[in-house]
Design a protein around this motif. Structure first.
Motif, PDB file in Angstrom:
ATOM      1  N   LEU A   1       6.838   9.772 -25.363  1.00 10.79           N
ATOM      2  CA  LEU A   1       7.242   9.171 -24.094  1.00 10.79           C
ATOM      3  C   LEU A   1       8.195  10.075 -23.318  1.00 10.79           C
ATOM      4  CD1 LEU A   1       7.704   5.460 -25.187  1.00 10.79           C
ATOM      5  CD2 LEU A   1       6.106   6.283 -23.443  1.00 10.79           C
ATOM      6  N   CYS A   2       9.060  10.777 -24.031  1.00  9.16           N
ATOM      7  CA  CYS A   2       9.999  11.687 -23.373  1.00  9.16           C
ATOM      8  C   CYS A   2       9.241  12.691 -22.513  1.00  9.16           C
ATOM      9  CB  CYS A   2      10.854  12.400 -24.417  1.00  9.16           C
ATOM     10  SG  CYS A   2      12.055  13.563 -23.721  1.00  9.16           S
ATOM     11  N   GLN A   3       8.211  13.301 -23.079  1.00  7.42           N
ATOM     12  CA  GLN A   3       7.425  14.284 -22.329  1.00  7.42           C
ATOM     13  C   GLN A   3       6.671  13.632 -21.169  1.00  7.42           C
ATOM     14  OE1 GLN A   3       7.605  17.619 -22.706  1.00  7.42           O
ATOM     15  NE2 GLN A   3       9.221  17.069 -24.139  1.00  7.42           N
ATOM     16  N   GLN A   4       6.130  12.443 -21.408  1.00  5.59           N
ATOM     17  CA  GLN A   4       5.393  11.744 -20.350  1.00  5.59           C
ATOM     18  C   GLN A   4       6.315  11.368 -19.194  1.00  5.59           C
ATOM     19  OE1 GLN A   4       3.699   8.508 -22.615  1.00  5.59           O
ATOM     20  NE2 GLN A   4       1.779   9.612 -22.967  1.00  5.59           N
ATOM     21  N   LEU A   5       7.509  10.899 -19.518  1.00  3.61           N
ATOM     22  CA  LEU A   5       8.447  10.476 -18.481  1.00  3.61           C
ATOM     23  C   LEU A   5       8.970  11.664 -17.681  1.00  3.61           C
ATOM     24  CD1 LEU A   5      10.263   7.788 -20.616  1.00  3.61           C
ATOM     25  CD2 LEU A   5       8.877   7.332 -18.565  1.00  3.61           C
ATOM     26  N   ILE A   6       9.168  12.782 -18.349  1.00  4.55           N
ATOM     27  CA  ILE A   6       9.571  13.990 -17.622  1.00  4.55           C
ATOM     28  C   ILE A   6       8.466  14.414 -16.656  1.00  4.55           C
ATOM     29  CG2 ILE A   6      10.004  16.470 -17.917  1.00  4.55           C
ATOM     30  CD1 ILE A   6      11.611  15.731 -20.452  1.00  4.55           C
ATOM     31  N   GLU A   7       7.208  14.269 -17.087  1.00  2.00           N
ATOM     32  CA  GLU A   7       6.076  14.552 -16.191  1.00  2.00           C
ATOM     33  C   GLU A   7       6.086  13.622 -14.975  1.00  2.00           C
ATOM     34  OE1 GLU A   7       2.526  14.161 -18.478  1.00  2.00           O
ATOM     35  OE2 GLU A   7       3.054  15.763 -19.873  1.00  2.00           O
ATOM     36  N   ASP A   8       6.549  12.397 -15.170  1.00  2.00           N
ATOM     37  CA  ASP A   8       6.562  11.394 -14.100  1.00  2.00           C
ATOM     38  C   ASP A   8       7.797  11.491 -13.208  1.00  2.00           C
ATOM     39  OD1 ASP A   8       4.256  10.452 -15.242  1.00  2.00           O
ATOM     40  OD2 ASP A   8       5.109   8.571 -15.980  1.00  2.00           O
ATOM     41  N   ALA A   9       8.717  12.363 -13.530  1.00  2.00           N
ATOM     42  CA  ALA A   9      10.011  12.391 -12.843  1.00  2.00           C
ATOM     43  C   ALA A   9       9.969  13.230 -11.572  1.00  2.00           C
ATOM     44  CB  ALA A   9      11.087  12.934 -13.778  1.00  2.00           C
ATOM     45  N   LEU A  10      10.581  12.705 -10.525  1.00  2.00           N
ATOM     46  CA  LEU A  10      10.881  13.516  -9.349  1.00  2.00           C
ATOM     47  C   LEU A  10      12.021  14.469  -9.669  1.00  2.00           C
ATOM     48  CD1 LEU A  10      10.726  10.688  -6.656  1.00  2.00           C
ATOM     49  CD2 LEU A  10       9.031  12.494  -7.035  1.00  2.00           C
ATOM     50  N   ASP A  11      12.930  14.015 -10.503  1.00  2.00           N
ATOM     51  CA  ASP A  11      14.046  14.840 -10.977  1.00  2.00           C
ATOM     52  C   ASP A  11      14.730  14.102 -12.118  1.00  2.00           C
ATOM     53  OD1 ASP A  11      15.754  16.976 -11.140  1.00  2.00           O
ATOM     54  OD2 ASP A  11      16.864  16.534  -9.288  1.00  2.00           O
ATOM     55  N   PHE A  12      15.391  14.843 -12.984  1.00  2.00           N
ATOM     56  CA  PHE A  12      16.218  14.238 -14.026  1.00  2.00           C
ATOM     57  C   PHE A  12      17.288  15.234 -14.425  1.00  2.00           C
ATOM     58  CE2 PHE A  12      13.670  16.852 -16.742  1.00  2.00           C
ATOM     59  CZ  PHE A  12      14.374  17.017 -17.926  1.00  2.00           C
ATOM     60  N   ALA A  13      18.350  14.723 -15.039  1.00  7.71           N
ATOM     61  CA  ALA A  13      19.440  15.595 -15.482  1.00  7.71           C
ATOM     62  C   ALA A  13      20.134  14.968 -16.679  1.00  7.71           C
ATOM     63  CB  ALA A  13      20.439  15.842 -14.355  1.00  7.71           C
ATOM     64  N   ILE A  14      20.667  15.840 -17.523  1.00 12.02           N
ATOM     65  CA  ILE A  14      21.416  15.431 -18.710  1.00 12.02           C
ATOM     66  C   ILE A  14      22.903  15.647 -18.463  1.00 12.02           C
ATOM     67  CG2 ILE A  14      21.882  15.984 -21.143  1.00 12.02           C
ATOM     68  CD1 ILE A  14      19.228  14.592 -20.798  1.00 12.02           C
ATOM     69  N   GLY A  15      23.724  14.706 -18.912  1.00  4.14           N
ATOM     70  CA  GLY A  15      25.174  14.862 -18.931  1.00  4.14           C
ATOM     71  C   GLY A  15      25.651  14.846 -20.366  1.00  4.14           C
ATOM     72  N   GLN A  16      26.670  15.615 -20.661  1.00  3.03           N
ATOM     73  CA  GLN A  16      27.121  15.748 -22.053  1.00  3.03           C
ATOM     74  C   GLN A  16      28.620  15.968 -22.083  1.00  3.03           C
ATOM     75  OE1 GLN A  16      24.664  18.451 -24.331  1.00  3.03           O
ATOM     76  NE2 GLN A  16      26.356  19.055 -25.670  1.00  3.03           N
ATOM     77  N   VAL A  17      29.332  15.141 -22.827  1.00  2.00           N
ATOM     78  CA  VAL A  17      30.772  15.316 -23.012  1.00  2.00           C
ATOM     79  C   VAL A  17      31.040  15.437 -24.507  1.00  2.00           C
ATOM     80  CG1 VAL A  17      33.050  14.258 -22.764  1.00  2.00           C
ATOM     81  CG2 VAL A  17      31.395  14.136 -20.878  1.00  2.00           C
ATOM     82  N   GLU A  18      31.737  16.521 -24.865  1.00  2.00           N
ATOM     83  CA  GLU A  18      31.939  16.852 -26.277  1.00  2.00           C
ATOM     84  C   GLU A  18      33.052  16.025 -26.908  1.00  2.00           C
ATOM     85  OE1 GLU A  18      29.758  18.691 -27.606  1.00  2.00           O
ATOM     86  OE2 GLU A  18      28.840  19.466 -25.776  1.00  2.00           O
TER      87      GLU A  18
END
Length: 258
Positions: A123-140
């Motif tokens: 699903l991760c790959q399918q949803l990325i294909e369906d995305a106009l844009d996406f971004a990850i945020g990460q706090v250590e």
């Protein structure tokens, strides 16, 4: 007599295995008139699969009802945001914001905790294909210790928003309000109620799990490849024996008596 009544049960099973579920309804009608009990069981099995898929389609349609309400008002760029990793003793908190094409409608999208590892990755790959844009945020972990996990989660969300190329007109967030000028709607249990939020939870979960797999290679004693930093009994025992790693959250383990 139809063509299937002349086939052996084994041959029929092999034939069914080549079909997609859209072909099942017509086939079921033919199989039901067969006098062989084994063939009737195949028909019953196919009926259950068709029913399950129809129920899943209804569930996804219901999940998309929130987004569809806004699409109908002319709002097209809807950002779903969710986090993973608020509870673990080690590793970062990770968020994802995703803006999906309005026509995206992948079956089995759900709260990432309710989706199997294999299906999450598909699903991760399918949803990325369906995305106009996406971004990850990460706090250590060090920042989590400094500003607390709630503020770290909100920071990861706003950081991810800042890196988007396509700017959302509306944000759907799982039970939080964040510091942004973008119109936002907090939805309690949003990862189970909103398609966009659930999509974000799946991508964030796959990203963080892959990250914890890499940490497992550095610190194999702690079992990060399967506990993902959560405080399992084996993880706590490893902390007692080896002490904390550089990715452990000091504010989380200080009260554990380790």
């Amino acid at each position: 007599m139809n063509q299937f009544q002349t086939m052996t049960v084994t041959a029929l099973k092999d034939y069914v295995a080549t079909l997609d579920i859209q072909s099942y309804p017509n086939l079921i009608m033919d199989l039901k008139v067969d006098t062989r009990s084994a063939v009737k069981k195949i028909a019953e099995s196919l009926e259950k699969k068709v029913l399950a898929q129809n129920n899943e389609i209804k569930r996804i349609n219901n999940m998309k009802s929130i987004e569809n309400t806004f699409y109908q008002k002319g709002i097209k760029n809807i950002g779903g945001i969710d986090e993973v990793g608020r509870g673990p003793l080690a590793g970062p908190v990770v968020t994802c914001v995703i803006i999906l094409k309005p026509e995206s409608q992948r079956l089995y999208v759900n709260d990432s905790k309710k989706v199997s590892k294999k299906n999450r990755e598909i699903l991760c790959q399918q949803l990325i294909e369906d995305a106009l844009d996406f971004a990850i945020g990460q706090v250590e972990n060090d920042m989590i210790d400094e500003i607390n996990i709630l503020n770290a989660t909100k920071k990861a969300m706003t950081d991810s928003l800042d890196t988007l190329t396509v700017k959302p007109e509306l944000l759907l967030i799982d039970a939080l309000q964040i510091d942004t000028k973008i119109t936002q709607k907090a939805i309690v249990h949003g990862d189970a109620r909103s398609y966009a939020i659930a999509a974000a939870s799946i991508i964030a979960k796959v990203y963080r799990d892959n990250l914890m797999q890499l940490y497992h290679e550095q610190y194999p004693e702690y079992g990060f490849d399967h506990n993902m930093g959560y405080g399992t009994a084996a993880h706590l025992e490893a902390l007692r024996e080896f002490g904390p790693t550089p990715i452990h959250r000091k504010s989380f383990i200080k009260n554990l008596g380790l």
